[in-house]
Design a protein around this motif. Sequence first.
Motif, short mmCIF file in Angstrom:
data_model
loop_
_atom_site.label_atom_id
_atom_site.label_comp_id
_atom_site.label_asym_id
_atom_site.label_seq_id
_atom_site.Cartn_x
_atom_site.Cartn_y
_atom_site.Cartn_z
N TYR A 108 -28.28 25.54 1.21
CA TYR A 108 -28.35 26.09 2.56
C TYR A 108 -26.94 26.33 3.10
CZ TYR A 108 -33.30 24.94 2.80
OH TYR A 108 -34.64 24.88 2.57
N SER A 109 -26.76 27.47 3.74
CA SER A 109 -25.49 27.76 4.41
C SER A 109 -25.46 27.03 5.75
CB SER A 109 -25.34 29.26 4.63
OG SER A 109 -26.28 29.70 5.60
N THR A 110 -24.28 26.94 6.35
CA THR A 110 -24.17 26.34 7.68
C THR A 110 -25.04 27.09 8.67
OG1 THR A 110 -21.95 25.52 7.23
CG2 THR A 110 -22.55 25.79 9.54
N GLU A 111 -25.04 28.42 8.59
CA GLU A 111 -25.85 29.23 9.52
C GLU A 111 -27.34 28.92 9.36
OE1 GLU A 111 -26.82 33.70 9.26
OE2 GLU A 111 -25.07 33.56 10.60
N GLU A 112 -27.83 28.79 8.13
CA GLU A 112 -29.24 28.48 7.91
C GLU A 112 -29.60 27.10 8.47
OE1 GLU A 112 -30.34 30.82 3.81
OE2 GLU A 112 -28.96 29.11 3.68
N THR B 95 -23.63 19.25 6.57
CA THR B 95 -23.21 19.34 5.17
C THR B 95 -23.94 20.52 4.56
OG1 THR B 95 -22.93 16.95 5.11
CG2 THR B 95 -23.06 18.08 3.00
N ASN B 96 -23.20 21.61 4.34
CA ASN B 96 -23.81 22.81 3.77
C ASN B 96 -23.75 22.76 2.24
OD1 ASN B 96 -21.22 23.59 2.99
ND2 ASN B 96 -20.92 24.85 4.79
N SER B 97 -24.22 23.83 1.59
CA SER B 97 -24.30 23.84 0.13
C SER B 97 -22.93 23.69 -0.54
CB SER B 97 -24.98 25.11 -0.35
OG SER B 97 -24.29 26.25 0.10
N THR B 98 -21.90 24.28 0.05
CA THR B 98 -20.55 24.17 -0.52
C THR B 98 -20.05 22.74 -0.44
OG1 THR B 98 -20.08 26.45 0.12
CG2 THR B 98 -18.19 25.05 -0.38
N MET B 99 -20.21 22.11 0.71
CA MET B 99 -19.77 20.72 0.87
C MET B 99 -20.54 19.80 -0.06
SD MET B 99 -19.54 20.83 5.00
CE MET B 99 -18.82 19.24 5.32
N ASP C 83 -19.21 20.06 -3.52
CA ASP C 83 -17.92 19.39 -3.64
C ASP C 83 -18.08 17.90 -3.93
OD1 ASP C 83 -16.56 21.72 -3.22
OD2 ASP C 83 -16.08 21.31 -1.11
N CYS C 84 -19.26 17.34 -3.63
CA CYS C 84 -19.52 15.94 -3.89
C CYS C 84 -20.01 15.69 -5.32
CB CYS C 84 -20.56 15.39 -2.89
SG CYS C 84 -19.90 15.16 -1.25
N ASP C 85 -20.06 16.76 -6.12
CA ASP C 85 -20.50 16.66 -7.51
C ASP C 85 -21.91 16.11 -7.64
OD1 ASP C 85 -18.03 17.62 -8.44
OD2 ASP C 85 -17.17 15.59 -8.41
N LEU C 86 -22.80 16.46 -6.73
CA LEU C 86 -24.17 15.96 -6.79
C LEU C 86 -25.09 16.97 -7.42
CD1 LEU C 86 -24.37 14.34 -3.27
CD2 LEU C 86 -24.03 13.21 -5.45
#
Length: 121
Positions: free
Chosen positions: A83-87, A111-115, A118-121
């Motif tokens: 999900y994007s921040t906007e979504e 916490t959007n998809s990019t963040m 970044d957590c390697d999840l």
Amino acid sequence: NTDICTGLKQPFVISIGGEIDPENPGNMKENAIIHGHQLKNLDPNMVFHIERNNDGAIDVVYTYACLGHGLFSFNVLTRTSDYSTEEIEDRISAIDEMVPGTFKLEKMKITNSTMYADCDL
């Protein structure tokens, strides 16, 4: 629950336990379990809205938890992290319109998809 986000030396794992009100299944009270012992007092946590897909499976769960000292946790839990921040903001706005003024959204951490990636999840 497990957190293995970048920057931690090792994963953080914590068990959560508590009680569910059988008359109101979304109304829970919970807290951490440390070394086999439930921490007291149990904190209120409520599943107050769900969204289902076309097959009837739950896709999105919205929870609200009282953390004490005037703090709360509002969570949008999904089956995907894409999900994007906007979504995410659109979903939060829709919930805010359902219960106007209930949530303090000014300092909301998203916490959007990019963040998440970044957590390697």
